[in-house]
Design an enzyme around this catalytic site. Structure first.
Site, PDB file in Angstrom:
ATOM      1  N   ASP A 184     119.716   5.600 -44.831  1.00 41.22           N
ATOM      2  CA  ASP A 184     119.080   6.813 -44.631  1.00 41.22           C
ATOM      3  C   ASP A 184     119.897   7.746 -44.171  1.00 41.22           C
ATOM      4  O   ASP A 184     120.840   7.515 -43.657  1.00 41.22           O
ATOM      5  CB  ASP A 184     118.080   6.606 -43.479  1.00 41.22           C
ATOM      6  CG  ASP A 184     116.893   7.534 -43.516  1.00 41.22           C
ATOM      7  OD1 ASP A 184     116.728   8.392 -44.362  1.00 41.22           O
ATOM      8  OD2 ASP A 184     116.067   7.536 -42.859  1.00 41.22           O
ATOM      9  N   ALA A 233     121.758  33.931 -50.979  1.00 45.88           N
ATOM     10  CA  ALA A 233     122.956  33.273 -50.875  1.00 45.88           C
ATOM     11  C   ALA A 233     123.143  32.114 -49.661  1.00 45.88           C
ATOM     12  O   ALA A 233     123.064  33.056 -48.518  1.00 45.88           O
ATOM     13  CB  ALA A 233     124.222  34.102 -50.962  1.00 45.88           C
ATOM     14  N   ALA A 234     123.139  31.162 -49.853  1.00 45.85           N
ATOM     15  CA  ALA A 234     123.190  30.140 -48.447  1.00 45.85           C
ATOM     16  C   ALA A 234     123.911  28.851 -49.143  1.00 45.85           C
ATOM     17  O   ALA A 234     123.623  28.386 -50.390  1.00 45.85           O
ATOM     18  CB  ALA A 234     121.967  30.090 -48.148  1.00 45.85           C
ATOM     19  N   PHE A 255     120.189  28.351 -58.174  1.00 41.50           N
ATOM     20  CA  PHE A 255     118.887  27.813 -58.668  1.00 41.50           C
ATOM     21  C   PHE A 255     117.694  28.792 -58.437  1.00 41.50           C
ATOM     22  O   PHE A 255     116.995  29.174 -59.387  1.00 41.50           O
ATOM     23  CB  PHE A 255     118.357  26.256 -57.908  1.00 41.50           C
ATOM     24  CG  PHE A 255     117.122  26.005 -58.024  1.00 41.50           C
ATOM     25  CD1 PHE A 255     116.291  25.869 -59.153  1.00 41.50           C
ATOM     26  CD2 PHE A 255     116.169  25.444 -56.936  1.00 41.50           C
ATOM     27  CE1 PHE A 255     114.988  25.623 -59.178  1.00 41.50           C
ATOM     28  CE2 PHE A 255     115.069  24.991 -56.862  1.00 41.50           C
ATOM     29  CZ  PHE A 255     114.397  25.175 -58.170  1.00 41.50           C
ATOM     30  N   TYR A 272     122.685  22.151 -41.483  1.00 47.08           N
ATOM     31  CA  TYR A 272     122.106  23.196 -42.608  1.00 47.08           C
ATOM     32  C   TYR A 272     121.029  23.998 -42.075  1.00 47.08           C
ATOM     33  O   TYR A 272     120.823  25.109 -41.881  1.00 47.08           O
ATOM     34  CB  TYR A 272     121.667  22.456 -44.018  1.00 47.08           C
ATOM     35  CG  TYR A 272     120.494  23.317 -44.347  1.00 47.08           C
ATOM     36  CD1 TYR A 272     121.084  24.464 -45.030  1.00 47.08           C
ATOM     37  CD2 TYR A 272     119.334  22.844 -44.822  1.00 47.08           C
ATOM     38  CE1 TYR A 272     120.238  25.371 -45.654  1.00 47.08           C
ATOM     39  CE2 TYR A 272     118.528  23.603 -45.352  1.00 47.08           C
ATOM     40  CZ  TYR A 272     118.781  24.987 -45.959  1.00 47.08           C
ATOM     41  OH  TYR A 272     118.202  25.579 -46.742  1.00 47.08           O
ATOM     42  N   SER A 273     119.899  23.263 -41.328  1.00 51.73           N
ATOM     43  CA  SER A 273     118.727  23.814 -40.664  1.00 51.73           C
ATOM     44  C   SER A 273     118.893  24.709 -39.503  1.00 51.73           C
ATOM     45  O   SER A 273     118.436  25.827 -39.422  1.00 51.73           O
ATOM     46  CB  SER A 273     117.658  23.088 -40.514  1.00 51.73           C
ATOM     47  OG  SER A 273     118.026  21.870 -39.753  1.00 51.73           O
ATOM     48  N   ALA A 274     120.128  24.293 -38.744  1.00 48.24           N
ATOM     49  CA  ALA A 274     120.553  25.101 -37.644  1.00 48.24           C
ATOM     50  C   ALA A 274     121.110  26.134 -38.048  1.00 48.24           C
ATOM     51  O   ALA A 274     121.206  27.660 -37.436  1.00 48.24           O
ATOM     52  CB  ALA A 274     121.574  24.158 -36.964  1.00 48.24           C
ATOM     53  N   THR A 281     114.129  28.621 -45.035  1.00 47.97           N
ATOM     54  CA  THR A 281     113.392  27.458 -45.145  1.00 47.97           C
ATOM     55  C   THR A 281     112.504  26.999 -44.329  1.00 47.97           C
ATOM     56  O   THR A 281     112.747  27.241 -42.964  1.00 47.97           O
ATOM     57  CB  THR A 281     114.666  26.481 -45.375  1.00 47.97           C
ATOM     58  OG1 THR A 281     114.109  24.987 -45.495  1.00 47.97           O
ATOM     59  CG2 THR A 281     115.618  26.589 -44.209  1.00 47.97           C
ATOM     60  N   ASP A 282     111.499  25.963 -44.557  1.00 49.99           N
ATOM     61  CA  ASP A 282     110.952  25.405 -43.836  1.00 49.99           C
ATOM     62  C   ASP A 282     111.392  24.411 -42.610  1.00 49.99           C
ATOM     63  O   ASP A 282     111.069  23.761 -41.683  1.00 49.99           O
ATOM     64  CB  ASP A 282     109.667  24.679 -44.288  1.00 49.99           C
ATOM     65  CG  ASP A 282     110.090  23.568 -45.297  1.00 49.99           C
ATOM     66  OD1 ASP A 282     111.313  23.256 -45.479  1.00 49.99           O
ATOM     67  OD2 ASP A 282     109.114  22.790 -45.837  1.00 49.99           O
ATOM     68  N   GLU A 283     112.830  24.055 -43.065  1.00 46.83           N
ATOM     69  CA  GLU A 283     113.447  22.914 -42.197  1.00 46.83           C
ATOM     70  C   GLU A 283     113.926  23.568 -40.906  1.00 46.83           C
ATOM     71  O   GLU A 283     114.146  22.802 -40.090  1.00 46.83           O
ATOM     72  CB  GLU A 283     114.789  22.637 -42.976  1.00 46.83           C
ATOM     73  CG  GLU A 283     114.349  21.908 -44.324  1.00 46.83           C
ATOM     74  CD  GLU A 283     115.780  21.146 -44.904  1.00 46.83           C
ATOM     75  OE1 GLU A 283     116.489  20.730 -44.195  1.00 46.83           O
ATOM     76  OE2 GLU A 283     115.713  21.235 -46.070  1.00 46.83           O
ATOM     77  N   ILE A 340     129.629  36.974 -49.749  1.00 46.95           N
ATOM     78  CA  ILE A 340     128.975  37.512 -48.996  1.00 46.95           C
ATOM     79  C   ILE A 340     129.621  37.757 -47.481  1.00 46.95           C
ATOM     80  O   ILE A 340     129.049  38.509 -46.684  1.00 46.95           O
ATOM     81  CB  ILE A 340     127.505  37.020 -48.693  1.00 46.95           C
ATOM     82  CG1 ILE A 340     127.575  35.585 -48.176  1.00 46.95           C
ATOM     83  CG2 ILE A 340     126.605  37.193 -50.056  1.00 46.95           C
ATOM     84  CD1 ILE A 340     126.117  35.040 -47.824  1.00 46.95           C
ATOM     85  N   THR A 356     130.084  29.311 -56.326  1.00 47.35           N
ATOM     86  CA  THR A 356     130.435  27.580 -55.689  1.00 47.35           C
ATOM     87  C   THR A 356     130.012  26.830 -56.622  1.00 47.35           C
ATOM     88  O   THR A 356     129.533  27.135 -57.652  1.00 47.35           O
ATOM     89  CB  THR A 356     130.034  27.616 -54.337  1.00 47.35           C
ATOM     90  OG1 THR A 356     128.548  27.565 -54.410  1.00 47.35           O
ATOM     91  CG2 THR A 356     130.251  28.660 -53.214  1.00 47.35           C
ATOM     92  N   LYS A 361     120.606  28.061 -40.867  1.00 45.04           N
ATOM     93  CA  LYS A 361     119.425  28.862 -41.395  1.00 45.04           C
ATOM     94  C   LYS A 361     118.729  29.492 -40.183  1.00 45.04           C
ATOM     95  O   LYS A 361     118.224  30.679 -40.380  1.00 45.04           O
ATOM     96  CB  LYS A 361     118.415  27.975 -42.409  1.00 45.04           C
ATOM     97  CG  LYS A 361     119.188  27.706 -43.831  1.00 45.04           C
ATOM     98  CD  LYS A 361     119.663  29.153 -44.425  1.00 45.04           C
ATOM     99  CE  LYS A 361     118.483  29.716 -44.931  1.00 45.04           C
ATOM    100  NZ  LYS A 361     118.932  30.859 -45.717  1.00 45.04           N
TER     101      LYS A 361
END
Length: 358
Positions: free
Chosen positions: A296, A84-85, A12, A162-164, A136-138, A62, A38, A166
């Protein structure tokens, strides 16, 4: 001619960045796009540039040391833009191993390959070589109070696999900048939206489902807040950081468009109804009755909000696209590319969608 190596360029944000760069620089630059392809990578995103003489696609992982080093050996790479992630939180909760491998080990492979290609015998680096790591901001965690913002100095507090992953990749890049004086920058962005986004993410998912009259799944109470950034504004920010940013610095890129998820959904429904002709059959079933609250997400962060003060003051970047304009551009793009969306949302994506939301 300056050569850019773009990882994840069929995804994207990567594909939008490539479009932006060719629009800005045309034939002044060369771009090598490396993508594993992917589920989220789609070469159809780049159909209109694939025949350019100054564009090359290489299918590679990668995490593949040999393949990545070969690219550096065969090309004089001036810029690396590392997109790429694995990036979807829900997928990371179900399968964290893939995220650690791609996001952490893949970043290490990229760093080592660039370091080996660019490093002089005395430990310095060749002139005008730069590596930009897109994050990312996460990684900053969740904001509890209104009026608080993420700054470049905000301590990392990731809550999802995911955020960990990154955050870990960010730390690797920081360590190379500190230890080797490796010529790099890190950018941390807020939620992107716009053309070519894979429809597991909120905005394209809601657009696609609403047009088909399918339910619109909303996590929890729908009041989680995100800061939304139009993807072309992000691409411009990345380019400006590489050309004007101070080496070894981190820059936050935010959209100044904070909205609750349920607000986003209501805006999309209203905008779809405005933009569809009165005689379009799809318009009849687009309403708030499609909204369906679901269980949630585990560890769901409540609020993200970026303060892009540093990039504004040092580089002069600011978000140009207000959400009300950006969402209309995005919806128009999906209208114009209905067949592409249909192709993307078949097969494995449908299986995944059923598993996650049904």
């Amino acid at each position: 001619m300056r050569t850019y190596l773009v990882t994840g360029g069929a995804g994207f944000i990567g594909s939008n960045y490539i479009h932006y760069m060719f629009k800005k620089y045309d034939s002044e630059i060369r771009i090598i796009n490396v993508d594993k392809l992917t589920y989220a990578g789609n070469l159809a995103n780049l159909k209109d540039v694939e025949n350019r003489e100054n564009y090359e696609f290489i299918k590679a992982d990668i995490c593949d040391n040999e393949a990545i080093n070969k690219i550096f050996e065969e090309n004089d790479i001036d810029r690396v833009v590392h997109f790429a992630a694995e990036s979807h939180v829900d997928r990371s909760i179900k399968n964290p191993d893939v995220f650690v491998k791609t996001n952490v080990l893949g970043t290490l492979v990229m760093l080592n390959a660039a370091k080996h290609a660019w490093e002089n015998e005395d430990g310095s680096f060749k002139a005008d070589k730069k590596f930009l790591h897109v994050s990312t901001d996460e990684v900053y965690g969740s904001l509890e109070n209104d009026g608080e913002f993420f700054y470049e100095t905000t301590p990392y507090d990731p809550h999802s696999p995911y955020s960990a992953s990154k955050a870990s990749s960010d730390m690797l890049v920081r360590s190379y900048m500190d230890t080797y004086k490796f010529p790099a920058n890190i950018t941390n962005c807020s939620n992107n939206y716009g053309p070519y986004q894979f429809p597991e993410k909120l905005i394209p998912l809601i657009i696609n489902n609403a047009l088909k009259g399918n339910k619109l799944p909303v996590y929890g109470d729908g009041k989680n807040v995100r800061d939304w950034l139009y993807v072309e504004d992000h691409a411009k920010g990345i380019d400006m950081v590489q050309e004007k940013g101070r080496l070894f610095e981190t820059y936050n890129i935010g959209g100044h468009n904070e909205k609750q998820n349920i607000e986003i959904i209501n805006i999309i429904l209203e905008t779809l109804c405005e933009m569809l002709p009165d005689d379009d059959e799809r318009k009849k079933h687009i309403n708030k009755d499609l909204i369906e609250y679901v269980e949630d997400r585990k560890g769901h962060d409540r609020r993200y909000a970026i303060a892009p003060d540093k990039i504004k003051e040092e580089i002069g970047w600011y978000p140009e696209t207000m959400f009300e304009d950006g969402i209309r551009l995005t919806i128009k793009w999906y209208f114009d590319h209905a067949q592409l969306m249909e192709n993307v949302t078949s097969g494995d994506y449908q299986k995944y969608y059923q598993e996650m939301y049904k």
